[in-house]
Design a protein around this motif. Structure first.
Motif, mmCIF file in Angstrom:
data_model
loop_
_atom_site.group_PDB
_atom_site.id
_atom_site.type_symbol
_atom_site.label_atom_id
_atom_site.label_comp_id
_atom_site.label_asym_id
_atom_site.label_seq_id
_atom_site.Cartn_x
_atom_site.Cartn_y
_atom_site.Cartn_z
ATOM 1 N N ALA A 91 -15.574 -39.864 -13.702
ATOM 2 C CA ALA A 91 -15.430 -41.134 -12.909
ATOM 3 C C ALA A 91 -14.205 -41.769 -13.282
ATOM 4 O O ALA A 91 -13.291 -42.188 -12.496
ATOM 5 N N SER A 95 -12.157 -39.114 -10.644
ATOM 6 C CA SER A 95 -12.299 -39.710 -9.490
ATOM 7 C C SER A 95 -11.449 -41.059 -9.227
ATOM 8 O O SER A 95 -10.763 -41.174 -8.272
ATOM 9 N N ILE A 96 -11.700 -42.154 -10.307
ATOM 10 C CA ILE A 96 -11.071 -43.334 -10.128
ATOM 11 C C ILE A 96 -9.524 -43.301 -10.278
ATOM 12 O O ILE A 96 -8.718 -43.761 -9.303
ATOM 13 N N PHE A 100 -7.151 -44.037 -6.820
ATOM 14 C CA PHE A 100 -6.267 -45.515 -7.004
ATOM 15 C C PHE A 100 -4.881 -45.242 -7.048
ATOM 16 O O PHE A 100 -4.205 -46.033 -6.262
ATOM 17 N N SER A 181 -8.321 -47.652 -16.026
ATOM 18 C CA SER A 181 -9.318 -46.769 -15.899
ATOM 19 C C SER A 181 -8.907 -45.373 -16.596
ATOM 20 O O SER A 181 -9.654 -44.886 -17.658
#
Length: 309
Positions: A91, A95-96, A100, A181
């Motif tokens: 994640a 993904s993040i 972003f 992140s």
């Protein structure tokens, strides 16, 4: 730190040797991520951000699957037992972060993307301290400072006043969240299961794509569908092969060999390679501030990695 089952490839001696040369490995993510920032900005008007992120990881997973397959039968049960860590790392780092970044690229500039990424080594240091109470050595701190100074020299063209007049936009908030992140991902990589590097990246790429499916479907239905064009296919090919497979294999192994605090410095190589590519491919002029910035970054990396000798 526990050694994994050879993150580096074994069939060829030169690959095995490369997998144990962190100073060479750390060059690759900086080179390929420099291209990622440029690609993200160049297709921002044509390609929706979640769609680009989804197809990046889906294609990367498909391409690396044949290489990972011999190791997966042994490693899948191990990764399944560590599913909370696998889910968290996927994640944060898959993904993040990249979604972003691509969202931010729609409303900010490539230079702002690079500028905000330069904060990542410092955020990594903060994350490793907060999570593991790991502190910097004096040499690491000096290396980060020198490398950061070199990066800012490149971005500002040697004029500190430029940094005071940067036009920050809404996309910069997305980019800042992406940096946090990925910094936490870097800090937590020490917790990854003891599996082969190819198994790990395949699993995180595939799971990362799966996590993006509902957001990709929503974007397709209510915002914009992913266009099918030569430009789109070229962008996906680059980010899947170079910015994903090669960059992540090299980066994950660098973290394993040098630790998170030092490995995070690879981000400072992004403007270095951006400068070099602009000179070689676009015929741009090389200025004294370019040389000064590159020299400072090289010195900082040398200081920070010297303990690995």
């Amino acid at each position: 730190m526990q050694k994994r089952q050879d993150s580096g490839a074994k069939p060829h001696a030169w690959l095995a040797a490369l997998a144990n040369e962190p100073r060479v490995l750390m060059l690759l993510p900086g080179l390929f991520w420099a291209g990622n920032a440029i690609v993200a900005r160049s297709v921002a008007d044509e390609v929706p951000p979640v769609g680009l992120a989804f197809w990046r990881w889906a294609v990367a997973a498909l391409l690396i699957a044949p290489l990972a397959w011999p190791h997966l039968r042994r490693d899948v049960p191990v990764m399944a037992r560590h599913w909370p860590v696998m889910l968290l790392l996927t994640a944060l780092g898959i993904s993040i972060f990249n979604t972003f970044l691509y969202i931010g690229a729609h409303t900010t500039t490539a230079i702002n993307i690079v500028m905000l990424q330069t904060a990542m080594p410092i955020v990594v240091v903060i994350a490793t301290f907060l999570i593991f109470r790991e502190t910097l050595t004096g040499r690491q701190a000096a290396g980060i400072a020198a490398s950061l100074a070199g990066t800012l020299t490149l971005i500002s063209h040697g004029d500190p006043a430029v940094l005071l007049h940067l036009d920050f936009k809404r996309g910069d908030l997305w980019m800042l969240a992406a940096v946090v992140s990925y910094a936490v991902y870097t800090a937590l990589l020490r917790l990854r299961p003891p599996v082969h590097g190819l198994s790990f990246v395949f699993a995180t790429f595939a799971l990362g794509a799966v996590l993006l499916v509902p957001f990709y479907a929503a974007e397709t239905m209510w915002v914009r569908a992913m266009p099918l064009s030569a430009h789109t296919l070229a962008a996906i090919s680059y980010v899947a092969v170079f910015a994903s497979i090669l960059a992540y294999l090299a980066y994950n192994r660098t973290v394993e060999l040098l630790g998170a605090n030092t490995a995070g410095l690879v981000v400072h190589l992004v403007p270095v390679f951006g400068t070099i590519l602009a000179v070689l491919l676009l015929g741009e002029e090389l200025h004294p501030y370019n040389l000064a910035g590159i020299a400072l970054i090289a010195f900082g990396l040398w200081l920070a990695t010297r303990k690995a000798d």
